[in-house]
Scaffold this active site. Sequence first.
Site, short mmCIF file in Angstrom:
data_model
loop_
_atom_site.label_atom_id
_atom_site.label_comp_id
_atom_site.label_asym_id
_atom_site.label_seq_id
_atom_site.Cartn_x
_atom_site.Cartn_y
_atom_site.Cartn_z
N GLU A 1 0.88 -1.17 0.00
CA GLU A 1 0.00 0.00 0.00
C GLU A 1 0.91 1.21 0.00
OE1 GLU A 1 -2.16 0.86 3.60
OE2 GLU A 1 -3.52 2.23 2.56
N ARG B 1 6.40 -12.95 8.73
CA ARG B 1 7.15 -11.77 8.33
C ARG B 1 8.46 -11.70 9.09
NH1 ARG B 1 4.65 -6.54 9.21
NH2 ARG B 1 2.60 -7.35 8.67
N LYS C 1 5.35 0.62 10.36
CA LYS C 1 5.32 1.88 9.62
C LYS C 1 4.87 3.02 10.52
CE LYS C 1 4.06 0.40 4.94
NZ LYS C 1 2.93 0.41 3.99
#
Length: 557
Positions: free
Chosen positions: A31, A256, A266
């Site tokens: 994104e 991850r 983020k």
Amino acid sequence: MKPRHFIQRIIDEDNVTGKFDNRVHTRFPPEPNGYLHIGHAKAIYLNFSIADEFGGKCNLRFDDTNPTAEEEEFVRSIKEDVKWLGYDWEDRLCFASDYFQQMYDYAVELVKRGHAYVCDLTSEEIKNTRGTLTKPGQDSPFRNRSIEESMDLFERMKAGEFSDGSRTLRAKIDMGHPNMNMRDPVVYRILHADHHRTKDQWCIYPMYDWAHGLEDSIEGITHSLCSLEFEDHRPIYDWYLDTLETYHPQQIEFARLNLNYTIMSKRKLKKLVDNKHVSGWDDPRMPTLSGLRRRGFTPAAIRNFMEEIGVAKRDNVMEMTKLESTLREDLNKRCERRMGILNPLKIVITNYPEGKEEFLEAVNNPENEKAGRRKVPFGRELYIEHNDFMEDPPKKFFRLAPGREIRLRYAYFITCNDVVKDVDNNIVELKCTYDPDTKGGNAPDGRKVKATIHWVSAAHAIDAEVRKYDRLFQVPSPGSMENFMDALNPDSLNILENCKLEPELKQAEIGVPIQFERLGYFCKDIDSGDTPIFNRTVPLRDTWGKIEKQMQSGKNK
RNA sequence: UGGGGUGUCGUCUAAUGGUAGGACACCAGGUUCUGGCCCUGGCAGUCGGGGUUCGAGUCCCUGCACCCCAGCCA
């Protein structure tokens, strides 16, 4: 032979059964709402390398379904970072926003088939009727409204007749489902916001679960790799595609990447930037790809790291030392060597003629003979590293000390005769003598020295600033703290302004990694002006430093 | 105490019923014109309890621990 990880095995199996006609087509779907970090690099590496390995393709796809969070700038930086890592999406640069019309058409289809309805509940009301983890939710009062009415309302949602949040399109699944994602999830929400690509063309936007499977389906993706937290979204991924009876890729989840002594969120990284704890997204202390690039990491080192750590489904926290080890391995092979003094201590070779200079030959890279040799200027006055001298050395210190002979790398043997101090008793200069017969670094009589140190000629040295970096956080797992900012390392940046470098370093190019002998790997920073600035990418392994620490902790002496 | 996942050296990761291996880290040594690189050796692991089997990390049963999910974020 390298064992195959679970995803490779799934694909192997699919290629045996012909599930996807032996095609392999993956995608990396960020994104565009922030900068990429090294955690993303794992996903990039995985998707692109699997496509490559199986002779397939990998798309770069921007999952831009939320105009309130996304920006063109992030699209730009993400493309740059993926390219830098060494991957090529060729002509397959995709945007979810390019499929908005198709997604809308599919949603109409869902309504027409009686599988979705327009719901007039507010977000608060939806929340209150969703139930809890242990209790089922309640049906929306609008759940059984007619297909015609939902169609009418959905079209008017799209036409902009309703305000943000006043209505949603919801899938009609099961409000009592034990998987919360299946309790009539929202498919479309009303958002009167300009999208960075489609501008004001749409005022309704698809939710992730609806959009993502369709994006994969439209692009003909075969294996849709995502992280573990989407595991319980797979039923909804499957439900949408099955209900629509359209092409159905397989979602596969993997763990991850986490790294100790840093954060991978983020949101938190943004906080560091916003609160000015770092200079920006590309601050060399940041785990962002732009930060690592500026710090001096090579794409190959990052790719090798991803190859070495493997892929599995268990949660993991990699040690930073593993990343550094992979980095050094790559840098050691590729970097040319230079000499530079970070904390200068002047020495005068008293028996070396004043005004004389000579040029001594030095090897550029002992790991690569093709890198050739260079000439390094030598003179009567030199700088050496302050901590390469000790007036009263402990037993295990075998560098320069009063009365002791050592070698200047590629130059001469020197012996320290005098220590010059200032009024505060600080050592400011050393008087040494050299042995002219040891030119190049070897004694004709075969005598040995215990140490070789680096140096630069005072008359020829260039001035520089060096920025030494240490871990950004003081604790192994800052991300799990109540307030991660409390764990920031106050010494993560150490600026040295009086560094002296060999003149060859005038030619250094920004971002090209170089080894400063005995110190570490460095690269010239974009902040450089008349005086160059070098970032320390990573120090060399420091056995002496370890011994020093052991002595300090009293284990030895 | 709903659902979905995951448990192998300190950290990652192999072993798919047949000697628990590799990397990083750590420790010890060798080599060296970088106390780097390189080389050698060492340390160290199957979450617990039952069961099946000649043989179990792997299969069965049963506990336990950890992670994810109640955005109109992705």
